[in-house]
Design a protein around this motif. Sequence first.
Motif, PDB file in Angstrom:
ATOM      1  N   ASP A 144       0.838  -1.206   0.000  1.00 55.30           N
ATOM      2  CA  ASP A 144       0.000   0.000   0.000  1.00 55.30           C
ATOM      3  C   ASP A 144       0.869   1.251   0.000  1.00 55.30           C
ATOM      4  O   ASP A 144       0.565   2.235  -0.692  1.00 55.30           O
ATOM      5  CB  ASP A 144      -0.913  -0.025   1.223  1.00 55.30           C
ATOM      6  N   ALA A 145       1.962   1.232   0.774  1.00 52.30           N
ATOM      7  CA  ALA A 145       2.877   2.374   0.799  1.00 52.30           C
ATOM      8  C   ALA A 145       3.467   2.633  -0.581  1.00 52.30           C
ATOM      9  O   ALA A 145       3.528   3.777  -1.046  1.00 52.30           O
ATOM     10  CB  ALA A 145       3.994   2.127   1.815  1.00 52.30           C
ATOM     11  N   GLU A 204       2.212   1.824  -3.490  1.00 54.77           N
ATOM     12  CA  GLU A 204       1.179   2.311  -4.399  1.00 54.77           C
ATOM     13  C   GLU A 204       0.880   3.786  -4.157  1.00 54.77           C
ATOM     14  O   GLU A 204       0.779   4.578  -5.104  1.00 54.77           O
ATOM     15  CB  GLU A 204      -0.098   1.484  -4.215  1.00 54.77           C
ATOM     16  N   ARG A 205       0.765   4.174  -2.911  1.00 55.57           N
ATOM     17  CA  ARG A 205       0.458   5.572  -2.587  1.00 55.57           C
ATOM     18  C   ARG A 205       1.568   6.517  -3.037  1.00 55.57           C
ATOM     19  O   ARG A 205       1.301   7.568  -3.635  1.00 55.57           O
ATOM     20  CB  ARG A 205       0.253   5.723  -1.071  1.00 55.57           C
ATOM     21  N   HIS A 249       1.912   6.743  -6.844  1.00 62.06           N
ATOM     22  CA  HIS A 249       0.839   7.581  -7.387  1.00 62.06           C
ATOM     23  C   HIS A 249       1.161   9.052  -7.180  1.00 62.06           C
ATOM     24  O   HIS A 249       0.966   9.882  -8.083  1.00 62.06           O
ATOM     25  CB  HIS A 249      -0.489   7.230  -6.709  1.00 62.06           C
ATOM     26  N   ALA A 250       1.666   9.398  -6.002  1.00 57.79           N
ATOM     27  CA  ALA A 250       2.024  10.795  -5.720  1.00 57.79           C
ATOM     28  C   ALA A 250       3.145  11.258  -6.638  1.00 57.79           C
ATOM     29  O   ALA A 250       3.162  12.400  -7.105  1.00 57.79           O
ATOM     30  CB  ALA A 250       2.434  10.941  -4.260  1.00 57.79           C
ATOM     31  N   ALA A 252       2.270  11.664   1.128  1.00 61.33           N
ATOM     32  CA  ALA A 252       1.702  10.326   0.974  1.00 61.33           C
ATOM     33  C   ALA A 252       2.292   9.373   2.007  1.00 61.33           C
ATOM     34  O   ALA A 252       1.581   8.549   2.596  1.00 61.33           O
ATOM     35  CB  ALA A 252       1.958   9.808  -0.438  1.00 61.33           C
ATOM     36  N   ARG A 274       0.820  10.240   5.507  1.00 61.85           N
ATOM     37  CA  ARG A 274      -0.582   9.829   5.639  1.00 61.85           C
ATOM     38  C   ARG A 274      -0.697   8.309   5.719  1.00 61.85           C
ATOM     39  O   ARG A 274      -1.569   7.779   6.409  1.00 61.85           O
ATOM     40  CB  ARG A 274      -1.407  10.392   4.488  1.00 61.85           C
ATOM     41  N   TRP A 275       0.185   7.620   5.030  1.00 63.98           N
ATOM     42  CA  TRP A 275       0.205   6.159   5.144  1.00 63.98           C
ATOM     43  C   TRP A 275       0.543   5.743   6.567  1.00 63.98           C
ATOM     44  O   TRP A 275      -0.135   4.911   7.158  1.00 63.98           O
ATOM     45  CB  TRP A 275       1.226   5.589   4.157  1.00 63.98           C
TER      46      TRP A 275
END
Length: 231
Positions: free
Chosen positions: A60-61, A63-64, A67-68, A85, A88-89
């Motif tokens: 998940d980290a 991917e976030r 994306h950023a 990002a 926030r993760w």
Amino acid sequence: MEFRDKILIGAATAFGALGYANTRVEDILQESGVSRPTFYKLFESKDDVFETLSAMHHADALERMHHALVTAENGMERLASVIEAFLRWRAGLGRLGRVLDMETRSPHSHLVRHREVVMKTLRDQWQHEMVAGGRPQVDPLIFEAFMAAAERVADTLPFDRAITETDIARRKAVLLRIVSATLAAADERTPALPLHPDHNAPRAPRAKKSSGKHRRVGAPPPPPGATSSRR
């Protein structure tokens, strides 16, 4: 909600509250509300659950932050977006984040590969962006040092109360200052140093300067019957 999801959510709560070493399967069962036979149909042990959580959250980290990186328009904006990002993760992980970091940073843990994949991927992506932007490649140790700083700053996120936008913004400003000052070209301006959170707090009034008419602190008192030489 499926039993697997219930177990993972319950395990995240248990590991976050008790730590990895102190968490038992019984604690996961209590938090998830599933039976022991159901647990062992889906997972072999608490280690299996923890490894699943680690792989899931580190993916998940990636991917976030990817994306950023690809959606922001320019270098400084990309840098700020990736930092936000990441924060926030970590904020979303709550107490589990600290436990995951502790285990994936331990040289004796087989889970260290999860963190290494994230670090290598982000380092390679950032190096690619720098070269594409006409900048020279930098020593990879610089990136390692920054990620160590980012993890330490993220560790200061409060978990005894709700994390606010101010909490995120303060840490983002600190990390942005660190990394931009490190990577900025000679002709680029870096963000100003973040001010102390209490810089707007009212200051204590300054003590008045002594006029010289009062006895110096610590000076012996005049002897009895002595008169002043001043007229």
